[in-house]
Design an enzyme around this catalytic site. Structure first.
Site, PDB file in Angstrom:
ATOM      1  N   ASP A 104      24.051  15.542 -18.501  1.00 40.39           N
ATOM      2  CA  ASP A 104      23.558  14.328 -17.851  1.00 40.39           C
ATOM      3  C   ASP A 104      24.245  13.143 -18.518  1.00 40.39           C
ATOM      4  O   ASP A 104      24.179  12.990 -19.738  1.00 40.39           O
ATOM      5  CB  ASP A 104      22.043  14.225 -18.044  1.00 40.39           C
ATOM      6  CG  ASP A 104      21.357  13.622 -16.844  1.00 40.39           C
ATOM      7  OD1 ASP A 104      21.887  12.623 -16.324  1.00 40.39           O
ATOM      8  OD2 ASP A 104      20.307  14.135 -16.425  1.00 40.39           O
ATOM      9  N   ASP A 205      23.673   9.612 -14.123  1.00 45.22           N
ATOM     10  CA  ASP A 205      22.426   8.891 -13.883  1.00 45.22           C
ATOM     11  C   ASP A 205      22.704   7.512 -13.284  1.00 45.22           C
ATOM     12  O   ASP A 205      23.577   6.790 -13.775  1.00 45.22           O
ATOM     13  CB  ASP A 205      21.699   8.745 -15.231  1.00 45.22           C
ATOM     14  CG  ASP A 205      20.304   8.193 -15.089  1.00 45.22           C
ATOM     15  OD1 ASP A 205      19.483   8.856 -14.423  1.00 45.22           O
ATOM     16  OD2 ASP A 205      20.040   7.107 -15.645  1.00 45.22           O
ATOM     17  N   GLU A 261      24.132  10.210  -9.212  1.00 41.87           N
ATOM     18  CA  GLU A 261      22.829   9.793  -8.684  1.00 41.87           C
ATOM     19  C   GLU A 261      23.033   8.387  -8.127  1.00 41.87           C
ATOM     20  O   GLU A 261      23.267   7.443  -8.880  1.00 41.87           O
ATOM     21  CB  GLU A 261      21.781   9.779  -9.805  1.00 41.87           C
ATOM     22  CG  GLU A 261      20.417   9.363  -9.284  1.00 41.87           C
ATOM     23  CD  GLU A 261      19.421   9.039 -10.390  1.00 41.87           C
ATOM     24  OE1 GLU A 261      18.216   9.183 -10.145  1.00 41.87           O
ATOM     25  OE2 GLU A 261      19.838   8.623 -11.488  1.00 41.87           O
ATOM     26  N   HIS A 334      13.578  16.080 -11.850  1.00 45.68           N
ATOM     27  CA  HIS A 334      12.657  15.567 -12.878  1.00 45.68           C
ATOM     28  C   HIS A 334      11.981  14.262 -12.464  1.00 45.68           C
ATOM     29  O   HIS A 334      11.055  13.809 -13.133  1.00 45.68           O
ATOM     30  CB  HIS A 334      13.426  15.355 -14.188  1.00 45.68           C
ATOM     31  CG  HIS A 334      14.493  14.317 -14.059  1.00 45.68           C
ATOM     32  ND1 HIS A 334      15.648  14.541 -13.327  1.00 45.68           N
ATOM     33  CD2 HIS A 334      14.592  13.043 -14.520  1.00 45.68           C
ATOM     34  CE1 HIS A 334      16.395  13.450 -13.359  1.00 45.68           C
ATOM     35  NE2 HIS A 334      15.783  12.537 -14.080  1.00 45.68           N
ATOM     36  N   ASP A 335      12.449  13.637 -11.379  1.00 44.03           N
ATOM     37  CA  ASP A 335      11.879  12.367 -10.910  1.00 44.03           C
ATOM     38  C   ASP A 335      11.017  12.536  -9.662  1.00 44.03           C
ATOM     39  O   ASP A 335      10.533  11.548  -9.115  1.00 44.03           O
ATOM     40  CB  ASP A 335      13.001  11.372 -10.573  1.00 44.03           C
ATOM     41  CG  ASP A 335      13.626  10.769 -11.818  1.00 44.03           C
ATOM     42  OD1 ASP A 335      12.952  10.704 -12.862  1.00 44.03           O
ATOM     43  OD2 ASP A 335      14.806  10.355 -11.745  1.00 44.03           O
TER      44      ASP A 335
END
Length: 561
Positions: A104, A205, A261, A334-335
């Protein structure tokens, strides 16, 4: 159709990615926190599932204000997770099993404890000052009215230099100034370091937010106390230029999976980010289908998604990117809350069949599928009893902001949190029916979902009709059937609020995918070319494919012509 035939083949298009949230995956030393050795311990489980790639949520050194997405040292491992030696061993063990590791990359912001920011704060003249976005106040207030994604103002006043710094996320996550070439140089150098170590790619991210509009104008205020920064920080003026530079300096030198993302990304922007030309990234995460159940207070609602809206959105991305860019396919991360509780049915009666149906619907599309830890078990949302049980900064801040301002009642806000909070995805992985779901011998950092006694990996791995076994079949099919990876997608029955039906076609191969999104029996008239044909996979006892099919609640059937 010609475009489909000439689509360039890549290993990452044919892969299935499994996201690990390390804090909640497996604790090897009893401190209640998942760690790298815990991941190494479970690589054989992932090998059995059949996935090709692990996307690892951040494991870098971090004070953990936002669960590791606030990084204080990009080239060190968080002590709670282990050491760099542990990481190297995990990487080697994964590679031994044919599993690749994607890191990440969090470079829109750092932690306020990163050495660069510590220096940046010291004085206006400090050589690191321009690594971040500092501005003078206006009329004794913030430089503009922007709100942070995590609620409250996006600015923090710093007394030492009498200026404000920008943080689009937590106060402890100051935004990097990507307009400074030195920042880009530092980031690219760090990325090359990881690539030389042997990692296989990056999930980036909020990468669509690295370039801000000049002048940082005020945002529109709607349904809250602050202005909306997104038009000025998403897909900004130099974002493609900076990603092309990243591609040139780092990505093009290695054979990597790269996914950005990209909050607020449009189809047109996505075609630039993930163009087949390979000048920026391999694919993007877009969130339009995740925003369809938003209400008056943004994500905080318990509204259900209309199936027609979901189909229209996913179909748009399937059709518009075909032959031009590559899709990433996901329900969970995870969000996001657990998909079986959101788009399926988490009751005892229908949890397993609806989890399998949702998996079928997603995995048969064109794009690279992502499985989030526990999704392959049909893990559900969590019955949190009070706000004190939440650990997620976004959920806690939202609760206080909306409840204390009187905009939402306590009862409604708790209901919204139990439906939408990111913590639904962050409770420990459910390994077995023993204490703490076999996640830890200590006290888990966040509560364990009490349903682990019924829903756990040990039970599902053994059982041939479990959600796990079904995911295993789906993943194997993608590896065997080129039509699932590269075939042309076409939606049927766009107006149905009950059925999601589409075809996939490549050369002589054609598949029909039928998914019932309801808890009722629904009849479906099968196109002639599929009547009497072979069932590739289904989540009930196989039935003969007749002209008129009666689909059971949450039934999914894939037929090969």
């Amino acid at each position: 159709m010609d475009e489909v035939k000439i689509m360039e083949k890549k290993w990452w298009k044919e892969s299935v990615v499994y996201q690990i949230y390390p804090r909640s995956f497996k604790d090897s030393n009893g401190d209640g926190i998942g760690d790298i050795n815990g991941i190494t311990e479970k690589l054989d489980y992932l090998k059995e599932l059949g996935i090709d790639v692990i996307w690892l949520s951040p494991v870098y050194q971090s004070p953990n204000d936002d669960n590791g997405y606030d990084i204080s040292d990009y080239q060190a491992i968080m002590e709670e997770f282990g050491t760099m030696e542990d990481f190297d061993r995990m990487l080697a063990e994964a590679h031994k099993r044919g599993i690749r590791i994607v890191m990440d990359l969090v470079v829109n912001h750092t932690s306020d404890e990163h050495a660069w920011f510590v220096e940046s704060k010291k004085s206006r003249e400090n050589p690191y000052r321009d690594y971040y976005i500092w501005r003078e106040g206006k009329d004794g207030k913030e430089p503009n009215n922007w709100g942070s994604v995590f609620n409250g103002s996006a600015w923090v006043y710093d007394e030492t230099t009498d200026m404000y710094y920008l943080h689009l996320f937590s106060k402890k996550q100051p935004d990097l100034n990507w307009d400074n070439p030195k920042v880009r140089e530092e980031v690219f150098s760090m990325m090359n370091w990881w690539c030389e170590k042997g990692i296989d790619g990056f999930r980036m991210d909020v990468i669509s937010m690295i370039s801000k509009v000049e002048g940082l104008p005020d945002g529109k205020v709607q349904g809250g106390l602050y202005g909306d920064a997104s038009p000025y920080v998403q897909n900004g003026p130099h974002v493609h230029e900076y990603l092309q530079e990243m591609n040139k300096e780092v990505l093009s030198k290695y054979d990597l999976l790269t996914v950005g993302e990209c909050a607020g990304v449009t189809i047109e922007e996505a075609k630039k980010y993930a163009s087949n030309k390979g000048t920026e990234l391999g694919m993007v995460f877009q969130f339009e289908h995740m925003d369809l159940d938003q209400g008056e207070f943004s994500k905080w609602s318990d509204k259900k998604v209309k199936l027609t809206a979901l189909k229209e959105n996913l179909t748009k991305w399937q059709n518009e990117l075909e032959g031009k860019a590559w899709n990433s396919l996901f329900w969970c991360n995870h969000d996001q809350p657990r998909v079986v509780s959101r788009f399926g049915n988490d009751s005892k009666e229908y949890r397993e069949v609806s989890a399998k149906m949702l998996a079928t619907c997603l995995h048969l599309m064109q794009g690279t599928p992502y499985v989030y830890q526990g999704e392959e078990l049909g893990m559900t949302n969590v019955p949190f009893a009070s706000v004190d049980e939440f650990k997620d900064i976004e959920s806690i801040n939202a609760y206080h902001e909306y409840v204390e301002s009187g905009l939402i009642s306590k009862e409604d806000m708790m209901r919204y949190l139990c439906y939408k909070s990111r913590d639904n995805a962050r409770t420990p992985m459910q390994w077995n029916a023993q204490k703490n779901a076999g996640f830890t011998t200590g006290t888990p950092w966040i509560k364990v979902n009490p349903n682990y006694v019924e829903i756990n990996a040990e039970e599902e791995v053994k059982r041939a009709d479990s959600v796990f076994s079904y995911y295993k079949k789906l993943i194997a099919l993608r590896h065997q059937e080129e039509v699932i990876v590269y075939g042309h997608y076409e939606l049927l029955l766009p107006e149905s609020e009950e059925l999601y039906v589409y075809t996939r076609e490549l050369n002589e191969e054609k598949l029909l995918v039928i998914c019932n999104f309801t808890d009722k029996e629904v009849s479906y008239a099968v196109p002639d070319e599929f009547v009497g044909k072979e069932i590739l996979i289904s989540n009930y006892e196989e039935q003969e494919i007749k002209q008129e099919l009666s689909l059971k609640p949450y039934e999914a059937i894939v037929v090969r012509r």
